[in-house]
Design an enzyme around this catalytic site. Structure first.
Site, PDB file in Angstrom:
ATOM      1  N   SER A 163       3.981   6.243  -9.328  1.00 58.74           N
ATOM      2  CA  SER A 163       4.574   5.657 -10.550  1.00 58.74           C
ATOM      3  C   SER A 163       3.461   5.561 -11.589  1.00 58.74           C
ATOM      4  O   SER A 163       2.274   5.660 -11.261  1.00 58.74           O
ATOM      5  CB  SER A 163       5.128   4.247 -10.267  1.00 58.74           C
ATOM      6  OG  SER A 163       4.045   3.334 -10.100  1.00 58.74           O
ATOM      7  N   TYR A 184       2.605   2.893 -12.961  1.00 55.37           N
ATOM      8  CA  TYR A 184       1.805   1.727 -12.541  1.00 55.37           C
ATOM      9  C   TYR A 184       0.734   2.155 -11.539  1.00 55.37           C
ATOM     10  O   TYR A 184      -0.451   1.843 -11.694  1.00 55.37           O
ATOM     11  CB  TYR A 184       2.704   0.640 -11.913  1.00 55.37           C
ATOM     12  CG  TYR A 184       1.941  -0.201 -10.917  1.00 55.37           C
ATOM     13  CD1 TYR A 184       0.985  -1.114 -11.343  1.00 55.37           C
ATOM     14  CD2 TYR A 184       2.108  -0.016  -9.532  1.00 55.37           C
ATOM     15  CE1 TYR A 184       0.237  -1.844 -10.425  1.00 55.37           C
ATOM     16  CE2 TYR A 184       1.374  -0.741  -8.615  1.00 55.37           C
ATOM     17  CZ  TYR A 184       0.435  -1.649  -9.064  1.00 55.37           C
ATOM     18  OH  TYR A 184      -0.319  -2.353  -8.156  1.00 55.37           O
ATOM     19  N   HIS A 185       1.177   2.854 -10.462  1.00 50.57           N
ATOM     20  CA  HIS A 185       0.201   3.243  -9.438  1.00 50.57           C
ATOM     21  C   HIS A 185      -0.889   4.142 -10.049  1.00 50.57           C
ATOM     22  O   HIS A 185      -2.059   4.064  -9.674  1.00 50.57           O
ATOM     23  CB  HIS A 185       0.913   3.963  -8.279  1.00 50.57           C
ATOM     24  CG  HIS A 185       1.716   3.043  -7.390  1.00 50.57           C
ATOM     25  ND1 HIS A 185       3.080   2.868  -7.537  1.00 50.57           N
ATOM     26  CD2 HIS A 185       1.365   2.241  -6.359  1.00 50.57           C
ATOM     27  CE1 HIS A 185       3.525   2.008  -6.623  1.00 50.57           C
ATOM     28  NE2 HIS A 185       2.504   1.605  -5.892  1.00 50.57           N
TER      29      HIS A 185
HETATM   30  P1  NAD Z   1       1.602 -10.985 -10.751  1.00 50.27           P
HETATM   31  O1  NAD Z   1       2.256 -10.197 -11.821  1.00 50.27           O
HETATM   32  O2  NAD Z   1       2.376 -12.079 -10.089  1.00 50.27           O
HETATM   33  O3  NAD Z   1       0.225 -11.615 -11.296  1.00 50.27           O
HETATM   34  C1  NAD Z   1      -0.601 -10.959 -12.220  1.00 50.27           C
HETATM   35  C2  NAD Z   1      -1.079 -11.997 -13.237  1.00 50.27           C
HETATM   36  O4  NAD Z   1      -1.946 -11.355 -14.171  1.00 50.27           O
HETATM   37  C3  NAD Z   1       0.060 -12.637 -14.029  1.00 50.27           C
HETATM   38  O5  NAD Z   1      -0.009 -14.037 -13.971  1.00 50.27           O
HETATM   39  C4  NAD Z   1      -0.147 -12.115 -15.468  1.00 50.27           C
HETATM   40  O6  NAD Z   1       0.263 -13.046 -16.442  1.00 50.27           O
HETATM   41  C5  NAD Z   1      -1.642 -11.822 -15.479  1.00 50.27           C
HETATM   42  N1  NAD Z   1      -2.014 -10.759 -16.442  1.00 50.27           N
HETATM   43  C6  NAD Z   1      -1.501  -9.508 -16.537  1.00 50.27           C
HETATM   44  N2  NAD Z   1      -2.100  -8.838 -17.531  1.00 50.27           N
HETATM   45  C7  NAD Z   1      -3.035  -9.677 -18.072  1.00 50.27           C
HETATM   46  C8  NAD Z   1      -3.959  -9.550 -19.133  1.00 50.27           C
HETATM   47  N3  NAD Z   1      -4.044  -8.436 -19.868  1.00 50.27           N
HETATM   48  N4  NAD Z   1      -4.769 -10.607 -19.410  1.00 50.27           N
HETATM   49  C9  NAD Z   1      -4.690 -11.762 -18.685  1.00 50.27           C
HETATM   50  N5  NAD Z   1      -3.814 -11.925 -17.663  1.00 50.27           N
HETATM   51  C10 NAD Z   1      -2.989 -10.893 -17.380  1.00 50.27           C
HETATM   52  O7  NAD Z   1       1.080  -9.930  -9.663  1.00 50.27           O
HETATM   53  P2  NAD Z   1       0.648 -10.164  -8.125  1.00 50.27           P
HETATM   54  O8  NAD Z   1       1.779  -9.772  -7.258  1.00 50.27           O
HETATM   55  O9  NAD Z   1      -0.003 -11.464  -7.979  1.00 50.27           O
HETATM   56  O10 NAD Z   1      -0.451  -9.019  -7.974  1.00 50.27           O
HETATM   57  C11 NAD Z   1      -1.793  -9.274  -8.349  1.00 50.27           C
HETATM   58  C12 NAD Z   1      -2.604  -7.989  -8.251  1.00 50.27           C
HETATM   59  O11 NAD Z   1      -2.553  -7.490  -6.918  1.00 50.27           O
HETATM   60  C13 NAD Z   1      -2.116  -6.873  -9.164  1.00 50.27           C
HETATM   61  O12 NAD Z   1      -3.225  -6.203  -9.724  1.00 50.27           O
HETATM   62  C14 NAD Z   1      -1.361  -5.966  -8.231  1.00 50.27           C
HETATM   63  O13 NAD Z   1      -1.408  -4.644  -8.688  1.00 50.27           O
HETATM   64  C15 NAD Z   1      -2.114  -6.138  -6.915  1.00 50.27           C
HETATM   65  N6  NAD Z   1      -1.244  -5.905  -5.747  1.00 50.27           N
HETATM   66  C16 NAD Z   1      -0.138  -6.675  -5.544  1.00 50.27           C
HETATM   67  C17 NAD Z   1       0.660  -6.435  -4.429  1.00 50.27           C
HETATM   68  C18 NAD Z   1       1.908  -7.223  -4.149  1.00 50.27           C
HETATM   69  O14 NAD Z   1       2.621  -6.900  -3.171  1.00 50.27           O
HETATM   70  N7  NAD Z   1       2.220  -8.260  -4.924  1.00 50.27           N
HETATM   71  C19 NAD Z   1       0.303  -5.418  -3.530  1.00 50.27           C
HETATM   72  C20 NAD Z   1      -0.835  -4.651  -3.768  1.00 50.27           C
HETATM   73  C21 NAD Z   1      -1.610  -4.901  -4.887  1.00 50.27           C
HETATM   74  N1  USQ Z   2      12.453  -0.174  -1.351  1.00 45.49           N
HETATM   75  C1  USQ Z   2      13.710  -0.105  -0.799  1.00 45.49           C
HETATM   76  N2  USQ Z   2      14.612  -1.064  -1.144  1.00 45.49           N
HETATM   77  C2  USQ Z   2      14.308  -2.089  -1.991  1.00 45.49           C
HETATM   78  C3  USQ Z   2      13.009  -2.168  -2.532  1.00 45.49           C
HETATM   79  C4  USQ Z   2      12.102  -1.184  -2.212  1.00 45.49           C
HETATM   80  O1  USQ Z   2      14.024   0.797  -0.019  1.00 45.49           O
HETATM   81  O2  USQ Z   2      15.193  -2.924  -2.254  1.00 45.49           O
HETATM   82  C5  USQ Z   2      11.432   0.835  -0.997  1.00 45.49           C
HETATM   83  C6  USQ Z   2      10.873   1.595  -2.196  1.00 45.49           C
HETATM   84  O3  USQ Z   2      11.663   2.720  -2.509  1.00 45.49           O
HETATM   85  C7  USQ Z   2       9.481   1.958  -1.690  1.00 45.49           C
HETATM   86  C8  USQ Z   2       9.110   0.797  -0.781  1.00 45.49           C
HETATM   87  O4  USQ Z   2      10.345   0.148  -0.441  1.00 45.49           O
HETATM   88  O5  USQ Z   2       9.520   3.117  -0.930  1.00 45.49           O
HETATM   89  C9  USQ Z   2       8.164  -0.219  -1.378  1.00 45.49           C
HETATM   90  O6  USQ Z   2       8.695  -0.730  -2.584  1.00 45.49           O
HETATM   91  P1  USQ Z   2       8.209  -2.153  -3.158  1.00 45.49           P
HETATM   92  O7  USQ Z   2       8.958  -2.410  -4.419  1.00 45.49           O
HETATM   93  O8  USQ Z   2       8.242  -3.166  -2.088  1.00 45.49           O
HETATM   94  O9  USQ Z   2       6.651  -1.880  -3.428  1.00 45.49           O
HETATM   95  P2  USQ Z   2       5.902  -0.971  -4.503  1.00 45.49           P
HETATM   96  O10 USQ Z   2       6.771  -0.520  -5.591  1.00 45.49           O
HETATM   97  O11 USQ Z   2       5.144   0.077  -3.763  1.00 45.49           O
HETATM   98  O12 USQ Z   2       4.880  -1.995  -5.157  1.00 45.49           O
HETATM   99  C10 USQ Z   2       4.386  -3.155  -4.469  1.00 45.49           C
HETATM  100  C11 USQ Z   2       3.750  -4.068  -5.521  1.00 45.49           C
HETATM  101  C12 USQ Z   2       2.572  -3.341  -6.160  1.00 45.49           C
HETATM  102  C13 USQ Z   2       1.605  -2.868  -5.074  1.00 45.49           C
HETATM  103  C14 USQ Z   2       2.319  -2.026  -4.026  1.00 45.49           C
HETATM  104  C15 USQ Z   2       1.436  -1.739  -2.831  1.00 45.49           C
HETATM  105  O13 USQ Z   2       4.712  -4.425  -6.512  1.00 45.49           O
HETATM  106  O14 USQ Z   2       1.910  -4.221  -7.062  1.00 45.49           O
HETATM  107  O15 USQ Z   2       0.594  -2.106  -5.662  1.00 45.49           O
HETATM  108  O16 USQ Z   2       3.435  -2.782  -3.498  1.00 45.49           O
HETATM  109  S1  USQ Z   2       1.675  -0.102  -2.224  1.00 45.49           S
HETATM  110  O17 USQ Z   2       3.094   0.058  -1.895  1.00 45.49           O
HETATM  111  O18 USQ Z   2       0.828   0.029  -1.072  1.00 45.49           O
HETATM  112  O19 USQ Z   2       1.310   0.807  -3.279  1.00 45.49           O
END
Ligand code: NAD
Ligand code: USQ
Length: 399
Positions: A179, A181-182
């Site tokens: 994506s 994002y990724h």
């Molecule tokens: P989140 O969106 O809940 O938290 C991110 C925080 O960063 C928010 O509070 C937002 O307001 C703040 N923010 C964003 N842009 C900013 C900016 N320009 N200046 C100041 N603050 C800003 O996300 P999360 O789920 O807590 O994830 C945190 C990090 O971990 C992210 O970088 C995400 O990519 C990474 N990550 C999350 C997951 C997951 O499953 N949630 C998995 C893998 C990686």
């Molecule tokens: N998926 C379903 N059904 C749903 C939701 C998701 O089948 O209702 C599938 C998606 O198609 C995907 C997988 O589950 O194949 C993961 O989706 P997700 O929304 O749980 O996770 P993803 O989009 O990959 O993103 C989340 C976090 C992101 C972090 C990432 C870690 O939002 O910040 O970077 O997980 S990773 O997946 O290792 O890249």
């Protein structure tokens, strides 16, 4: 250590800040509240009510006697970043502050551009500020396992030894993100690696898998210390979504065949991994990569696990049209030994973990908006979209 947590109003940043404070570190927190603004934009909200950052910090001080310094501002504002580093003087910075939803980044052109500018520019500002103010600051940056995609070979931790036409080198592992994002995380990784090479900075890139769960030792101490929990079709991640769907009797939305396999971890392990990275810093000039997940599951398996644990009837809607463009059946084996070597003791996905997520959902079921559950974003959409101006994202610019 003095640790500055960026994105500390978010799902992972807030419990990490509390954990580091509890463990005796001097903690500062930074956020611009833009995550709360995405909720207004999308008409959604955290399933678990969350207090404002100022209230959270106050309650923590009352309960623990520990102080947390707050800095409110935007990482894309270079002056704010420099001022914050000069004031707080961190030994380490943990950088969570990015737009983190893959679907949000795929809504349209406007959201893709916003995501990449916010994430890449914020990280670049940080790199310049560290280089100028104190190159010994260790940058612990949250990346993602999704940077690698799903190649038909084993995934290594950041680097792979390649022999090509008789010559051998250790090179960054190929990236095939799924994506915009990724992709922003891939761009960040390249920029950080380059800054370590040219300026001698030190950084750990934590390629984290999908996080599940909501409760940690510290957030459980008071309702106003709770962290957010997202279940909607844009920000909700898969296991948290499936638990919510089970509770409200919505068929579990397994996109396509459900053979998509991903690395995953418990929210409590996010906290432990970040602390391990902070307390075992990279060498000056080193750019290292840890794959931060503990187990991998296919989406089908996750749906089955939730259905097994939920006491009532659960329908699994395998074959929900996949809004994403991704492989639904593929090879997946990724290394993840470096954090274990540093001492990580994982919380593996157990029946009791699923039960505890289900109980978080049960306690807040009145707040569930059924209309928010359906997948809302299609990867094939190429529309330009209505630009969401920075002013509309309240808090995304420092006043
Ligand atoms: P989140 O969106 O809940 O938290 C991110 C925080 O960063 C928010 O509070 C937002 O307001 C703040 N923010 C964003 N842009 C900013 C900016 N320009 N200046 C100041 N603050 C800003 O996300 P999360 O789920 O807590 O994830 C945190 C990090 O971990 C992210 O970088 C995400 O990519 C990474 N990550 C999350 C997951 C997951 O499953 N949630 C998995 C893998 C990686
Ligand atoms: N998926 C379903 N059904 C749903 C939701 C998701 O089948 O209702 C599938 C998606 O198609 C995907 C997988 O589950 O194949 C993961 O989706 P997700 O929304 O749980 O996770 P993803 O989009 O990959 O993103 C989340 C976090 C992101 C972090 C990432 C870690 O939002 O910040 O970077 O997980 S990773 O997946 O290792 O890249």
């Amino acid at each position: 250590m003095r640790v500055l947590v960026l994105g500390a109003d978010g799902y992972l940043g807030w419990p990490t800040a509390l954990h580091l404070s509890h463990r005796g570190h001097e903690v500062g927190v930074v956020d611009n509240f833009v995550r709360r603004q995405y909720d207004y934009e999308l008409g959604t909200s955290s399933l678990v009510p969350i207090a404002h950052l100022q209230r959270r910090v106050r309650v923590w001080e009352e309960i623990s006697g520990l102080n947390i310094d707050s800095f409110i501002g935007d990482l894309t504002d270079a002056a704010f970043v420099g001022e914050t580093l000069r004031t707080f003087k961190p030994d380490a910075i943990v950088h969570f502050a990015e737009q983190r939803s893959a679907p949000y980044s795929m809504i349209d052109r406007s959201h893709a551009v916003y995501t990449q500018v916010n994430n890449v520019v914020g990280t670049l500002n940080l790199l310049y500020a560290i280089a100028e103010i104190d190159p010994s600051i260790h940058l612990v940056k949250l990346g993602t396992m999704g940077e690698y995609g799903t190649p038909n070979i084993d995934i290594e931790e950041g680097f792979i030894e390649i022999t090509h036409r008789g010559r051998t080198d250790v090179l960054p592992f190929p990236k095939q993100p799924g994506s915009f994002y990724h992709l922003s995380k891939v761009h960040d990784s390249h920029n950080i690696m380059f800054a370590c090479r040219i300026w001698g900075l030190r950084s750990t890139d934590l390629n984290q898998g999908i996080v599940y769960g909501q409760e940690t030792d510290e957030t459980d101490l008071h309702p106003d210390l709770a962290t957010r929990f997202d279940y909607d079709g844009v920000f909700g991640t898969v296991l948290n979504r499936f638990c919510t769907q089970a509770v409200v009797g919505h068929p579990l939305t397994v996109y396509g065949s459900g053979g998509q396999t991903r690395g995953m971890l418990d929210i409590r392990d996010t906290l432990a991994c970040v602390e391990l990275a902070v307390t075992n810093p990279a060498e000056q000039g080193e750019f290292r990569v840890f794959n931060q997940f503990t187990e991998s599951f296919s989406i089908r398996e996750l749906a089955d696990r939730v259905a097994e644990e939920f006491p009532g009837k659960v329908e699994i809607a395998t074959g929900t049209p996949n809004p994403r463009v991704e492989k639904e059946e593929h090879y997946y084996r990724a290394a993840h030994t470096k954090l274990l070597d540093l001492g990580l003791v994982p919380h593996l996905l157990s029946r009791s973990t699923i039960a505890s997520i289900l109980s978080v959902v049960e306690r807040n079921r009145d707040r569930i908006d059924m209309a928010a559950i359906a997948p809302a974003v299609n990867w094939r959409n190429t529309s330009a979209g209505t630009p969401v101006s920075d002013d509309a994202r309240v808090g995304s610019r420092r006043s």
